[in-house]
Design a protein around this motif. Structure first.
Motif, PDB file in Angstrom:
ATOM      1  N   TYR A  83       1.228  -0.835   3.118  1.00  0.00           N
ATOM      2  CA  TYR A  83       1.081  -2.038   2.309  1.00  0.00           C
ATOM      3  C   TYR A  83       0.871  -3.263   3.191  1.00  0.00           C
ATOM      4  N   ASN A 106       9.337  -4.020  -4.477  1.00  0.00           N
ATOM      5  CA  ASN A 106       8.224  -3.615  -5.345  1.00  0.00           C
ATOM      6  C   ASN A 106       7.637  -4.789  -6.122  1.00  0.00           C
ATOM      7  N   LEU A 128      -3.303   9.233  -5.409  1.00  0.00           N
ATOM      8  CA  LEU A 128      -3.819   7.882  -5.661  1.00  0.00           C
ATOM      9  C   LEU A 128      -4.627   7.376  -4.468  1.00  0.00           C
ATOM     10  N   LYS A 178      -6.157   3.606  -3.480  1.00  0.00           N
ATOM     11  CA  LYS A 178      -5.545   2.530  -4.280  1.00  0.00           C
ATOM     12  C   LYS A 178      -4.242   2.102  -3.612  1.00  0.00           C
ATOM     13  N   GLY A 205      -2.423  -0.664  -3.184  1.00  0.00           N
ATOM     14  CA  GLY A 205      -1.395  -1.385  -3.918  1.00  0.00           C
ATOM     15  C   GLY A 205      -0.668  -0.490  -4.897  1.00  0.00           C
ATOM     16  N   GLN A 206      -1.446   0.329  -5.616  1.00  0.00           N
ATOM     17  CA  GLN A 206      -0.853   1.222  -6.601  1.00  0.00           C
ATOM     18  C   GLN A 206      -0.050   2.328  -5.929  1.00  0.00           C
ATOM     19  N   GLU A 207      -0.557   2.853  -4.804  1.00  0.00           N
ATOM     20  CA  GLU A 207       0.156   3.889  -4.062  1.00  0.00           C
ATOM     21  C   GLU A 207       1.553   3.419  -3.671  1.00  0.00           C
ATOM     22  N   THR A 239       3.271   0.829  -4.839  1.00  0.00           N
ATOM     23  CA  THR A 239       4.084   0.507  -6.011  1.00  0.00           C
ATOM     24  C   THR A 239       4.758   1.754  -6.567  1.00  0.00           C
ATOM     25  N   VAL A 240       3.984   2.821  -6.715  1.00  0.00           N
ATOM     26  CA  VAL A 240       4.549   4.077  -7.227  1.00  0.00           C
ATOM     27  C   VAL A 240       5.581   4.637  -6.254  1.00  0.00           C
TER      28      VAL A 240
END
Length: 437
Positions: free
Chosen positions: A275, A333, A404, A407, A409-411, A413-414
């Motif tokens: 990140y 997060n 994912l 991605k 940001g999504q990776e 976050t999850v």
């Protein structure tokens, strides 16, 4: 405690110090990336499969003997690693080094139990937790400092003089402990190696995207070996895999808390650098500075929590700490897309406070739940739970990032959401120990 501290530093650094130099080793030893990863995998595998057998052997022949042999093997193997002329030789030396590290890690907490009086056991266990946390955090920085002035060979050669010093100190200072009267069970040792070996290879295969057939076969073999291992252990008076101790709720719950908590920390440690690097465009040194507040706070909090654990129940202290850790992960997060330095630091500090508050009380509860004659297998189970949690976290991150891909940001976050889930479950398990021991 000084000789134990030196040895733990060497064993923990052995887990993380080689990672940063893998590209250089691959190039100089004319290898491939897949083959070079065995410099790390061989060490981790040999540690995992031998922890419990060496811990059980420590109950039989003495913890100081296992510690001394393990430290000697680690020191000799470090010398062999430093002069390895080829990758196969280096991997073989790393296998021996892993067995040596397992000898150190399997009995260090058992020795601490015989060094500190029971009323101060929390302080002793906190000292070990502090050293483990500090060494894990400092590993990449130590490796970078060595590589800045010397070749990769010195990542291993610097262990030799420290190992010799620790051996000299150990000879006249470590306590002699009571010996168990049963024999070593070689069949259980083989089943243990098959269980953890196949399961670890299968889990690593998931993370590396290997074929489903191969991964499924490895996991099936590990599960089959585990079934035979547990079945055999139930018939033994002093089992290597301490199924008898798992009948004690305080022991079983402490192991479960440890696995979930280390999985949570491992996920955060692995996901956040992506990140910061890809999402925030930060350099490696900046990422290091942002990660540092977590282990730095653990260094401060662990001794305090250790002292408190001599007076207050681990279920309460650990539960509170894990609630704080969960809150820290949730706050991480919620970071904005382009966070300021201070926004990251205070969130990492909250996470570190929570983890540090859980670690020492939980370890004390786990080791104290076992009879003194079974301190070795309890100590080995403590280290095994930590490794199991870290492996689970690593595989979880690999699966999330694989599903994912692209991605970022999504990776993350999850991943952080799953990490918070692990720590939340751990807090519930920790609180459930109240009134049980």
């Amino acid at each position: 405690m000084l000789t134990i501290t030196i040895a733990i530093i060497l064993a923990v650094l052995g887990t993380v110090i080689a990672n940063i130099a893998l590209p250089t080793m691959m190039r100089e030893l004319d290898s491939t990336p897949a083959a070079a990863t065995w410099v790390v995998n061989a060490y981790e595998l040999s540690v995992t499969v031998s922890l419990l057998p060496l811990a059980a052997l420590g109950d039989i022949i003495g913890y100081r003997v296992i510690y001394g042999v393990g430290l000697t093997a680690f020191t000799v193997a470090s010398l062999a690693c430093g002069f390895a002329p080829s990758l196969p030789t280096l991997v073989a030396a790393r296998v021996l080094q892993g067995f040596g590290a397992a000898g150190i890690m399997s009995v260090n907490t058992a020795l601490v139990r015989f060094i500190f009086p029971r009323a101060q056991l929390g302080r002793g266990v906190a000292s070990v937790a502090l050293v483990v946390a500090t060494s894990s955090a400092a590993g990449p920085s130590v490796a970078a400092a060595i590589l800045a002035v010397a070749s990769w060979h010195w990542l291993f050669l610097f262990n030799v003089p420290l190992g010799v010093v620790a051996l000299v100190l150990a000879r006249g200072s470590l306590p002699r402990t009571p010996l168990a009267g049963h024999r070593f069970d070689w069949i259980s040792a083989g089943l243990n190696a098959a269980t953890f070996g196949f399961l670890l290879l299968g889990l690593n295969g998931i993370g590396q995207g290997q074929g489903r057939a191969l991964v499924g076969t490895l996991l099936a073999l590990g599960a089959a070996a585990a079934w035979f291992l547990v079945r055999r252990q139930r018939r033994l008076a002093a089992p290597m895999l301490p199924v008898d101790l798992f009948r004690k709720p305080i022991f079983a719950l402490s192991v479960a808390t440890s696995v979930c908590s280390y999985a949570s920390q491992s996920i955060a440690y692995l996901a956040l650098p992506f990140y910061f690097a890809i999402g925030g465009g930060m350099t490696q040194s900046q990422i290091g500075l942002l990660i540092t507040p977590w282990p730095a706070v653990v260094m401060v909090v662990a001794p305090i929590a250790g002292r408190l654990s001599d007076r207050y129940p681990a279920g309460l202290l650990g539960g509170i700490g894990l609630v704080v850790l969960t809150a820290g992960l949730v706050l991480l997060n919620m970071l904005p897309p382009d966070p300021r330095f201070i926004d990251v630091v205070w969130r990492m500090m909250i996470s570190g406070i929570g983890f540090g508050f859980f670690q020492a009380p939980n370890n004390r509860a786990l080791i104290a739940a076992a009879p003194r004659s079974r301190s070795g297998v309890a100590s080995g189970m403590l280290s095994t739970a930590r490794l199991a949690g870290m492996t689970t976290g690593g595989v979880t991150v690999a699966v999330i990032f694989g599903l994912l891909a692209g991605k970022v940001g999504q990776e993350v976050t999850v991943a952080l959401g799953v990490a918070a889930g692990f720590s939340g479950v751990a807090s519930v398990i920790s609180f459930s120990r109240l009134g049980r021991g």
